[in-house]
Design an enzyme around this catalytic site. Structure first.
Site, PDB file in Angstrom:
ATOM      1  CE1 TYR A  26      -5.859   3.857 -16.860  1.00 54.79           C
ATOM      2  CE2 TYR A  26      -4.949   1.945 -15.749  1.00 54.79           C
ATOM      3  CZ  TYR A  26      -5.076   3.454 -15.840  1.00 54.79           C
ATOM      4  OH  TYR A  26      -4.514   4.176 -15.056  1.00 54.79           O
ATOM      5  CD  GLN A  30       1.472   1.670  -3.034  1.00 51.47           C
ATOM      6  OE1 GLN A  30       1.546   2.894  -3.410  1.00 51.47           O
ATOM      7  NE2 GLN A  30       2.292   0.867  -2.646  1.00 51.47           N
ATOM      8  NE  ARG A  39      -0.920  -0.589 -16.043  1.00 47.87           N
ATOM      9  CZ  ARG A  39      -1.093   0.310 -14.912  1.00 47.87           C
ATOM     10  NH1 ARG A  39      -1.641   1.523 -15.221  1.00 47.87           N
ATOM     11  NH2 ARG A  39      -0.865  -0.275 -13.920  1.00 47.87           N
ATOM     12  CG  HIS A  67      -3.621   2.787  -5.834  1.00 48.79           C
ATOM     13  ND1 HIS A  67      -2.284   2.913  -5.733  1.00 48.79           N
ATOM     14  CD2 HIS A  67      -4.099   3.658  -4.755  1.00 48.79           C
ATOM     15  CE1 HIS A  67      -2.049   3.750  -4.886  1.00 48.79           C
ATOM     16  NE2 HIS A  67      -3.231   4.323  -4.268  1.00 48.79           N
ATOM     17  CD  GLU A  84      16.765   0.802  -6.556  1.00 52.32           C
ATOM     18  OE1 GLU A  84      15.898   1.419  -7.048  1.00 52.32           O
ATOM     19  OE2 GLU A  84      17.632   0.367  -7.105  1.00 52.32           O
ATOM     20  CG  ASN A 122      11.999  -1.611  -2.733  1.00 56.76           C
ATOM     21  OD1 ASN A 122      10.897  -2.094  -3.337  1.00 56.76           O
ATOM     22  ND2 ASN A 122      12.361  -0.544  -3.442  1.00 56.76           N
ATOM     23  CG  ASP A 150      -0.712  -7.109 -10.746  1.00 57.72           C
ATOM     24  OD1 ASP A 150       0.482  -6.461 -10.770  1.00 57.72           O
ATOM     25  OD2 ASP A 150      -0.886  -8.138  -9.840  1.00 57.72           O
TER      26      ASP A 150
HETATM   27  C1  LIG Z   1       3.263  11.732  -7.186  1.00 63.09           C
HETATM   28  C2  LIG Z   1       2.878  11.975  -5.660  1.00 63.09           C
HETATM   29  C3  LIG Z   1       3.554  13.018  -4.931  1.00 63.09           C
HETATM   30  N1  LIG Z   1       1.404  12.392  -5.569  1.00 63.09           N
HETATM   31  C4  LIG Z   1       0.623  11.864  -4.546  1.00 63.09           C
HETATM   32  O1  LIG Z   1       1.002  11.130  -3.854  1.00 63.09           O
HETATM   33  C5  LIG Z   1      -0.910  12.371  -4.922  1.00 63.09           C
HETATM   34  C6  LIG Z   1      -1.099  13.871  -4.366  1.00 63.09           C
HETATM   35  C7  LIG Z   1      -0.928  13.842  -2.987  1.00 63.09           C
HETATM   36  C8  LIG Z   1      -1.732  13.229  -1.868  1.00 63.09           C
HETATM   37  N2  LIG Z   1      -1.272  13.595  -0.820  1.00 63.09           N
HETATM   38  C9  LIG Z   1       0.029  13.917  -1.083  1.00 63.09           C
HETATM   39  C10 LIG Z   1       1.008  14.349   0.078  1.00 63.09           C
HETATM   40  C11 LIG Z   1       2.100  15.060  -0.246  1.00 63.09           C
HETATM   41  C12 LIG Z   1       2.388  14.867  -1.686  1.00 63.09           C
HETATM   42  C13 LIG Z   1       1.482  14.572  -2.784  1.00 63.09           C
HETATM   43  C14 LIG Z   1       0.177  14.296  -2.334  1.00 63.09           C
HETATM   44  N3  LIG Z   1      -1.685  11.101  -4.330  1.00 63.09           N
HETATM   45  C15 LIG Z   1      -3.000  10.941  -4.780  1.00 63.09           C
HETATM   46  O2  LIG Z   1      -3.441  11.691  -5.775  1.00 63.09           O
HETATM   47  C16 LIG Z   1      -3.628   9.994  -4.222  1.00 63.09           C
HETATM   48  C17 LIG Z   1      -4.129   8.931  -5.318  1.00 63.09           C
HETATM   49  C18 LIG Z   1      -2.932   7.921  -5.946  1.00 63.09           C
HETATM   50  C19 LIG Z   1      -3.177   6.917  -6.573  1.00 63.09           C
HETATM   51  C20 LIG Z   1      -2.685   6.926  -8.002  1.00 63.09           C
HETATM   52  N4  LIG Z   1      -2.834   5.833  -8.623  1.00 63.09           N
HETATM   53  C21 LIG Z   1      -1.808   4.970  -8.910  1.00 63.09           C
HETATM   54  N5  LIG Z   1      -1.859   3.806  -9.591  1.00 63.09           N
HETATM   55  C22 LIG Z   1      -3.266   3.232  -9.870  1.00 63.09           C
HETATM   56  C23 LIG Z   1      -3.461   3.782 -11.404  1.00 63.09           C
HETATM   57  C24 LIG Z   1      -2.529   2.818 -12.290  1.00 63.09           C
HETATM   58  O3  LIG Z   1      -2.187   1.631 -11.911  1.00 63.09           O
HETATM   59  O4  LIG Z   1      -2.632   3.145 -13.532  1.00 63.09           O
HETATM   60  S1  LIG Z   1      -0.333   5.364  -8.213  1.00 63.09           S
HETATM   61  C25 LIG Z   1       0.953   4.253  -8.731  1.00 63.09           C
HETATM   62  O5  LIG Z   1       2.130   4.735  -8.138  1.00 63.09           O
HETATM   63  C26 LIG Z   1       2.408   4.257  -6.953  1.00 63.09           C
HETATM   64  C27 LIG Z   1       3.636   4.350  -6.900  1.00 63.09           C
HETATM   65  O6  LIG Z   1       4.162   3.257  -7.658  1.00 63.09           O
HETATM   66  P1  LIG Z   1       5.082   1.952  -6.984  1.00 63.09           P
HETATM   67  O7  LIG Z   1       3.959   0.812  -6.855  1.00 63.09           O
HETATM   68  O8  LIG Z   1       5.902   2.093  -5.746  1.00 63.09           O
HETATM   69  O9  LIG Z   1       6.053   1.718  -7.965  1.00 63.09           O
HETATM   70  P2  LIG Z   1       7.231   2.509  -8.438  1.00 63.09           P
HETATM   71  O10 LIG Z   1       7.694   2.394  -9.965  1.00 63.09           O
HETATM   72  O11 LIG Z   1       7.202   3.987  -7.971  1.00 63.09           O
HETATM   73  O12 LIG Z   1       8.482   1.879  -7.700  1.00 63.09           O
HETATM   74  C28 LIG Z   1       8.842   0.372  -7.711  1.00 63.09           C
HETATM   75  C29 LIG Z   1       9.726   0.095  -6.908  1.00 63.09           C
HETATM   76  O13 LIG Z   1       9.961  -1.363  -6.950  1.00 63.09           O
HETATM   77  C30 LIG Z   1      11.297  -1.439  -6.632  1.00 63.09           C
HETATM   78  N6  LIG Z   1      11.662  -2.525  -7.572  1.00 63.09           N
HETATM   79  C31 LIG Z   1      11.825  -2.698  -8.917  1.00 63.09           C
HETATM   80  N7  LIG Z   1      12.120  -4.166  -9.313  1.00 63.09           N
HETATM   81  C32 LIG Z   1      11.950  -4.877  -8.250  1.00 63.09           C
HETATM   82  C33 LIG Z   1      12.371  -6.197  -7.944  1.00 63.09           C
HETATM   83  N8  LIG Z   1      12.241  -7.077  -9.166  1.00 63.09           N
HETATM   84  N9  LIG Z   1      12.007  -6.513  -6.843  1.00 63.09           N
HETATM   85  C34 LIG Z   1      11.869  -5.808  -5.794  1.00 63.09           C
HETATM   86  N10 LIG Z   1      11.484  -4.565  -5.727  1.00 63.09           N
HETATM   87  C35 LIG Z   1      11.771  -4.044  -7.180  1.00 63.09           C
HETATM   88  C36 LIG Z   1      12.001  -0.353  -7.083  1.00 63.09           C
HETATM   89  O14 LIG Z   1      13.308  -0.121  -6.739  1.00 63.09           O
HETATM   90  C37 LIG Z   1      11.088   0.928  -6.718  1.00 63.09           C
HETATM   91  O15 LIG Z   1      11.318   1.018  -5.349  1.00 63.09           O
HETATM   92  C38 LIG Z   1       1.480   3.308  -6.580  1.00 63.09           C
HETATM   93  O16 LIG Z   1       0.817   3.813  -5.678  1.00 63.09           O
HETATM   94  C39 LIG Z   1       0.899   2.824  -7.984  1.00 63.09           C
HETATM   95  O17 LIG Z   1      -0.497   2.312  -7.607  1.00 63.09           O
HETATM   96  N11 LIG Z   1      -5.002  10.394  -3.938  1.00 63.09           N
HETATM   97  C40 LIG Z   1      -5.229  11.221  -2.970  1.00 63.09           C
HETATM   98  O18 LIG Z   1      -4.222  11.798  -2.141  1.00 63.09           O
HETATM   99  O19 LIG Z   1      -6.511  11.517  -2.720  1.00 63.09           O
HETATM  100  C41 LIG Z   1      -6.954  12.438  -1.858  1.00 63.09           C
HETATM  101  C42 LIG Z   1      -6.953  11.759  -0.417  1.00 63.09           C
HETATM  102  C43 LIG Z   1      -6.479  10.618   0.017  1.00 63.09           C
HETATM  103  C44 LIG Z   1      -6.371  10.329   1.248  1.00 63.09           C
HETATM  104  C45 LIG Z   1      -6.988  11.025   2.135  1.00 63.09           C
HETATM  105  C46 LIG Z   1      -7.363  12.427   1.856  1.00 63.09           C
HETATM  106  C47 LIG Z   1      -7.273  12.662   0.497  1.00 63.09           C
END
Ligand SMILES: CC(C)NC(=O)[C@H](Cc1c[nH]c2ccccc12)NC(=O)[C@H](CCCC/N=C(/NCCC(=O)O)S[C@H]1O[C@H](COP(=O)(O)OP(=O)(O)OC[C@H]2O[C@@H](n3cnc4c(N)ncnc43)[C@H](O)[C@@H]2O)[C@@H](O)[C@H]1O)NC(=O)OCc1ccccc1
Length: 223
Positions: free
Chosen positions: A52, A86, A55, A104, A198, A196, A89
């Protein structure tokens, strides 16, 4: 017309802040179980603090892009817009946005795991840092790790169920509960739009999508 906007790492990509899941994303270089879970922090807090700190330094060297600035104009012009991110920053705020909801957490904040006190994070955070409120040495980044409850969920759900329009920008729709917001908004009758690079994993859940770099498509949508 009330609008809820959800942003992800894609909106900060063109500002030089890596995304998570793209080919050279953070999760291709780090194991999220080591650096973004409470268990990983318990196992090796120094490694997590270094992750961190790096970052935080990267963020200090970055600047908001045209997408952040466009949302800054939108939130100023339309107070009935809730901007939920999410991202940990501060580029939305530096792009002029007000009232940003960091579901987050924030890189710029420290959290005492003993008494829940929060304060502005120093540039480099050390495990031995003491809490200014309770003097405990249980300092961690004020970010939400996997398995932890995101922040401001009640406020977000209240806005989702009364929204006329839900827009997701720069997010892969792969992490819950954020990935479920489009379904909540749709269930409440809102129109849904994805902006997005894509089509995301959740693109089929949206009424419409516009694709391209955020710095181009977001100002086009806002202005
Ligand atoms: C992997 C996943 C399946 N796991 C989860 O979802 C888990 C577990 C879970 C909960 N419920 C579920 C249901 C089903 C399955 C799993 C779960 N969730 C949790 O643990 C969450 C907590 C999750 C938070 C974790 N912390 C982050 N970040 C902070 C830290 C840090 O930053 O270090 S997550 C982190 O990844 C997540 C996804 O990232 P994105 O931001 O979407 O980025 P990514 O790289 O994935 O995608 C980028 C996109 O941008 C596009 N892009 C790229 N360049 C550009 C560009 N130039 N222009 C436009 N678009 C662009 C790309 O095409 C792409 O589509 C964000 O949330 C981000 O914050 N907590 C929780 O559920 O608590 C209990 C609860 C909650 C509510 C109610 C009751 C109980």
């Amino acid at each position: 017309m009330s609008i809820v906007i959800l942003t992800g790492a894609g909106i900060s990509a063109e500002s030089g802040l890596g995304t998570f899941r793209d080919k050279d994303g953070l999760w291709s270089r780090y194991d999220l179980n080591d650096v973004a879970t409470p268990e990983g922090y318990a196992r090796n807090p120094e490694m997590v603090q270094d992750f961190y700190d790096a970052r935080r330094a990267n963020c200090r060297g970055a600047a908001p892009n045209a997408a952040h600035q466009a949302l800054g104009r939108l939130t100023a012009a339309r107070p009935d817009t809730l901007l939920v991110t999410q991202n940990v920053d501060d580029l939305h705020e530096r792009g002029g946005a007000r009232g940003v909801v960091h579901m987050h957490g924030e890189l710029s904040r420290a959290l005492c795991a003993a008494c829940d006190h929060r304060w502005d994070a120093p540039e480099a955070m050390a495990v031995s840092d003491t809490c200014p409120a309770c003097n405990a040495t249980a300092t961690r980044p004020d970010v939400v790790w996997f398995g932890e409850m995101p922040y401001h969920m009640d406020r977000i759900y209240d806005a989702l169920i009364t929204a006329d329009l839900f827009v997701a920008i720069g997010t892969s729709g792969s992490v819950y509960p954020a990935a479920g917001f489009v379904t909540e908004a749709k269930r409440a009758g809102a129109e849904t739009l994805e902006l997005n690079l894509e089509p995301s994993e959740a693109y089929g859940l949206f009424d419409a999508g516009r694709y391209g770099p955020a710095s181009q498509i977001v100002p086009l949508w806002v202005d």
